[in-house]
Motif scaffolding. Structure first.
Motif, PDB file in Angstrom:
ATOM      1  N   UNK A  33       0.478   9.606 -12.125  1.00 13.32           N
ATOM      2  CA  UNK A  33       1.523   9.320 -11.161  1.00 13.32           C
ATOM      3  C   UNK A  33       1.914  10.622 -10.468  1.00 13.32           C
ATOM      4  N   UNK A  34       2.028  10.581  -9.162  1.00 14.13           N
ATOM      5  CA  UNK A  34       2.398  11.781  -8.418  1.00 14.13           C
ATOM      6  C   UNK A  34       3.889  12.033  -8.553  1.00 14.13           C
ATOM      7  N   UNK A  35       4.317  13.198  -8.130  1.00 15.53           N
ATOM      8  CA  UNK A  35       5.726  13.582  -8.291  1.00 15.53           C
ATOM      9  C   UNK A  35       6.672  12.684  -7.515  1.00 15.53           C
ATOM     10  N   UNK A  36       6.185  12.128  -6.408  1.00 20.48           N
ATOM     11  CA  UNK A  36       7.082  11.272  -5.614  1.00 20.48           C
ATOM     12  C   UNK A  36       7.080   9.826  -6.104  1.00 20.48           C
ATOM     13  N   UNK A  37       6.457   9.566  -7.258  1.00 16.60           N
ATOM     14  CA  UNK A  37       6.529   8.238  -7.860  1.00 16.60           C
ATOM     15  C   UNK A  37       5.395   7.314  -7.515  1.00 16.60           C
ATOM     16  N   UNK A  38       4.421   7.780  -6.717  1.00 19.94           N
ATOM     17  CA  UNK A  38       3.304   6.910  -6.353  1.00 19.94           C
ATOM     18  C   UNK A  38       2.235   6.914  -7.444  1.00 19.94           C
ATOM     19  N   UNK A  76      -5.047  -1.140  -0.098  1.00 16.72           N
ATOM     20  CA  UNK A  76      -5.772  -1.239   1.167  1.00 16.72           C
ATOM     21  C   UNK A  76      -6.597  -2.526   1.200  1.00 16.72           C
ATOM     22  N   UNK A  77      -7.299  -2.819   0.111  1.00 16.42           N
ATOM     23  CA  UNK A  77      -8.178  -3.996   0.073  1.00 16.42           C
ATOM     24  C   UNK A  77      -7.407  -5.292   0.250  1.00 16.42           C
ATOM     25  N   UNK A  78      -6.161  -5.331  -0.214  1.00 18.76           N
ATOM     26  CA  UNK A  78      -5.364  -6.562  -0.156  1.00 18.76           C
ATOM     27  C   UNK A  78      -4.336  -6.523   0.977  1.00 18.76           C
ATOM     28  N   UNK A  79      -4.484  -5.574   1.888  1.00 13.07           N
ATOM     29  CA  UNK A  79      -3.624  -5.467   3.077  1.00 13.07           C
ATOM     30  C   UNK A  79      -2.156  -5.279   2.712  1.00 13.07           C
ATOM     31  N   UNK A  80      -1.897  -4.456   1.699  1.00 10.90           N
ATOM     32  CA  UNK A  80      -0.525  -4.161   1.291  1.00 10.90           C
ATOM     33  C   UNK A  80      -0.091  -2.800   1.814  1.00 10.90           C
ATOM     34  N   UNK A  81       1.210  -2.577   1.764  1.00 13.52           N
ATOM     35  CA  UNK A  81       1.756  -1.289   2.178  1.00 13.52           C
ATOM     36  C   UNK A  81       1.308  -0.191   1.207  1.00 13.52           C
ATOM     37  N   UNK A  82       1.036   1.000   1.746  1.00 15.02           N
ATOM     38  CA  UNK A  82       0.714   2.153   0.892  1.00 15.02           C
ATOM     39  C   UNK A  82       1.872   3.142   0.864  1.00 15.02           C
ATOM     40  N   UNK A  83       3.017   2.699   1.293  1.00 15.59           N
ATOM     41  CA  UNK A  83       4.221   3.526   1.226  1.00 15.59           C
ATOM     42  C   UNK A  83       4.753   3.503  -0.207  1.00 15.59           C
ATOM     43  N   UNK A  84       5.813   4.278  -0.458  1.00 13.44           N
ATOM     44  CA  UNK A  84       6.447   4.256  -1.767  1.00 13.44           C
ATOM     45  C   UNK A  84       6.886   2.860  -2.150  1.00 13.44           C
ATOM     46  N   UNK A  85       7.353   2.098  -1.169  1.00 15.47           N
ATOM     47  CA  UNK A  85       7.772   0.724  -1.404  1.00 15.47           C
ATOM     48  C   UNK A  85       6.589  -0.128  -1.871  1.00 15.47           C
ATOM     49  N   UNK A  86       5.417   0.103  -1.274  1.00 16.25           N
ATOM     50  CA  UNK A  86       4.227  -0.644  -1.656  1.00 16.25           C
ATOM     51  C   UNK A  86       3.851  -0.424  -3.109  1.00 16.25           C
ATOM     52  N   UNK A  87       4.005   0.819  -3.579  1.00 12.38           N
ATOM     53  CA  UNK A  87       3.683   1.131  -4.977  1.00 12.38           C
ATOM     54  C   UNK A  87       4.710   0.495  -5.924  1.00 12.38           C
ATOM     55  N   UNK A  88       5.968   0.458  -5.510  1.00 16.76           N
ATOM     56  CA  UNK A  88       6.987  -0.185  -6.340  1.00 16.76           C
ATOM     57  C   UNK A  88       6.736  -1.693  -6.442  1.00 16.76           C
ATOM     58  N   UNK A  89       6.331  -2.305  -5.341  1.00 16.27           N
ATOM     59  CA  UNK A  89       6.019  -3.733  -5.358  1.00 16.27           C
ATOM     60  C   UNK A  89       4.820  -4.014  -6.258  1.00 16.27           C
ATOM     61  N   UNK A  90       3.861  -3.091  -6.288  1.00 15.86           N
ATOM     62  CA  UNK A  90       2.715  -3.253  -7.172  1.00 15.86           C
ATOM     63  C   UNK A  90       3.145  -3.182  -8.639  1.00 15.86           C
ATOM     64  N   UNK A  91       4.053  -2.262  -8.949  1.00 19.44           N
ATOM     65  CA  UNK A  91       4.584  -2.189 -10.317  1.00 19.44           C
ATOM     66  C   UNK A  91       5.253  -3.506 -10.705  1.00 19.44           C
ATOM     67  N   UNK A  92       6.041  -4.062  -9.786  1.00 19.09           N
ATOM     68  CA  UNK A  92       6.707  -5.340 -10.061  1.00 19.09           C
ATOM     69  C   UNK A  92       5.677  -6.441 -10.325  1.00 19.09           C
ATOM     70  N   UNK A  93       4.601  -6.430  -9.533  1.00 16.69           N
ATOM     71  CA  UNK A  93       3.559  -7.442  -9.703  1.00 16.69           C
ATOM     72  C   UNK A  93       2.909  -7.328 -11.079  1.00 16.69           C
ATOM     73  N   UNK A  94       2.656  -6.100 -11.514  1.00 18.29           N
ATOM     74  CA  UNK A  94       2.041  -5.889 -12.826  1.00 18.29           C
ATOM     75  C   UNK A  94       2.958  -6.386 -13.941  1.00 18.29           C
TER      76      UNK A  94
END
Length: 345
Positions: A163-168, A111-129
């Motif tokens: 991590x939640x069951x849906x992968x977030x 939210x703070x960095x104006x990113x998606x909070x969808x499942x895709x947003x969490x996957x992109x965060x993993x890639x960034x890490x």
């Protein structure tokens, strides 16, 4: 038949116009970036995996960046570091202790960095890490008074705690590298405009970082196109880079989307000037008067040896004015400001 042209905004949409009240304090931490990675082309401008190692040399200083199998960390991956630095600086300003290892809610960062909070947003965060941990840096640059001759990552490690069951992701734990944490401890950071997170193009973000670092509040900063291309870490040809800069200038003239600074090309140079700033009502001068000016200056010199204390006082007053901070004890507040600066390097 008439052709309809859609004039798309160069800015990303505001993905979280109504933020959760419970995360407002976290989200509203002032964005901060460390000076060394604002100065040097640490992050890739590419939106595809960038496997090119690079080395940048200037004035006797050099920095070499090597990718992992996931590629170099990108300008957009930098959002994670900006968030971490911002949270640490907010804590320090409140007198709280900070550690290299920090835990936070993934949702808050998104939210703070104006990113998606969808499942895709969490996957992109993993890639960034992955890219932040894998990108390796070797440099002789000074950061917080230390000189490095070793290879290190931008972050030492990252762990998804829950991590939640849906992968977030729910909780993320990050251990910052010494290089980044030294910048925090020594206050070698600069405030960024929140609109930075709305800039769509990586090159726009990089231009803003360089303008913030080099132009600041000066009336003008000039840099050659070739030098700018190197400092951006661009792999474009000279001709293509000029075209890309020209397009950003053209878009800004139409939309005014670039925060704080206006850019122009004059011959083979790019000229940066601050945009007109918002007028902030000054605090009453009486609220910033020292009780014992001589004693305060003497202590300030001990806290920040080598600095121009009068210059630091001006910076402190400007900081207080912009923040509209109510100061109960000007002497103590100014001394804390000087202590955060530490010895001049």
């Amino acid at each position: 038949m008439c052709e309809v042209t859609i004039d798309r905004s160069p800015l990303l949409p505001d993905r979280h116009p109504q933020k959760d009240l419970f995360v407002c304090d976290i989200v509203d931490a002032v964005p901060k970036g460390d000076m060394s990675s604002m100065e040097h082309p640490v992050f890739s401008l590419s939106t595809k995996p960038d496997m090119r190692p690079r080395k940048y040399e200037r004035g006797g200083n050099w920095i070499a960046i090597s990718p992992s199998s996931h590629g170099l960390a990108t300008v957009h991956d930098r959002d994670v570091l900006i968030y971490c630095i911002s949270q640490c600086m907010a804590a320090l300003n409140e007198g709280r202790k900070v550690l290299r290892t920090m835990r936070f809610k993934a949702y808050d960062l998104l939210v703070a960095t104006n990113r998606q909070t969808s499942g895709r947003g969490y996957e992109l965060l993993k890639d960034a890490l992955r890219r932040l941990q894998g990108t390796q840096i070797e440099t002789n640059l000074r950061q917080g008074g230390k000189e490095y001759f070793k290879v290190f990552g931008l972050i030492d490690s990252a762990e998804i705690v829950k991590e939640t069951r849906d992968g977030r992701m729910l909780d993320v734990e990050i251990t910052l590298s010494d290089w980044v944490f030294d910048a925090i401890e020594n206050n070698h950071v600069l405030t960024l405009n929140r609109k930075y997170f709305f800039l769509r193009k990586p090159l726009e973000r990089r231009l803003y970082e360089l303008a913030r670092k080099h132009c600041g509040t000066q009336p003008r900063w000039l840099i050659g196109l070739d030098t700018l291309r190197d400092k951006c870490g661009s792999g474009s040809t000279e001709k293509e880079f000029r075209r890309l800069i020209g397009k950003i200038i053209e878009d800004d003239e139409a939309h005014g989307h670039m925060p704080d600074y206006v850019f122009s090309i004059e011959n083979d140079n790019v000229v940066v000037r601050p945009k007109k700033k918002e007028v902030i009502p000054p605090l009453p001068s009486s609220t910033l008067c020292f009780k014992d000016e001589d004693a305060t200056y003497a202590r300030a010199k001990r806290h920040a040896p080598g600095w121009d204390i009068r210059g630091l006082e001006g910076e402190w007053r400007e900081w207080v004015r912009k923040k509209s901070i109510p100061i109960q004890n000007p002497d103590a507040n100014f001394l804390s400001f000087c202590k955060a600066r530490g010895p001049y390097k």
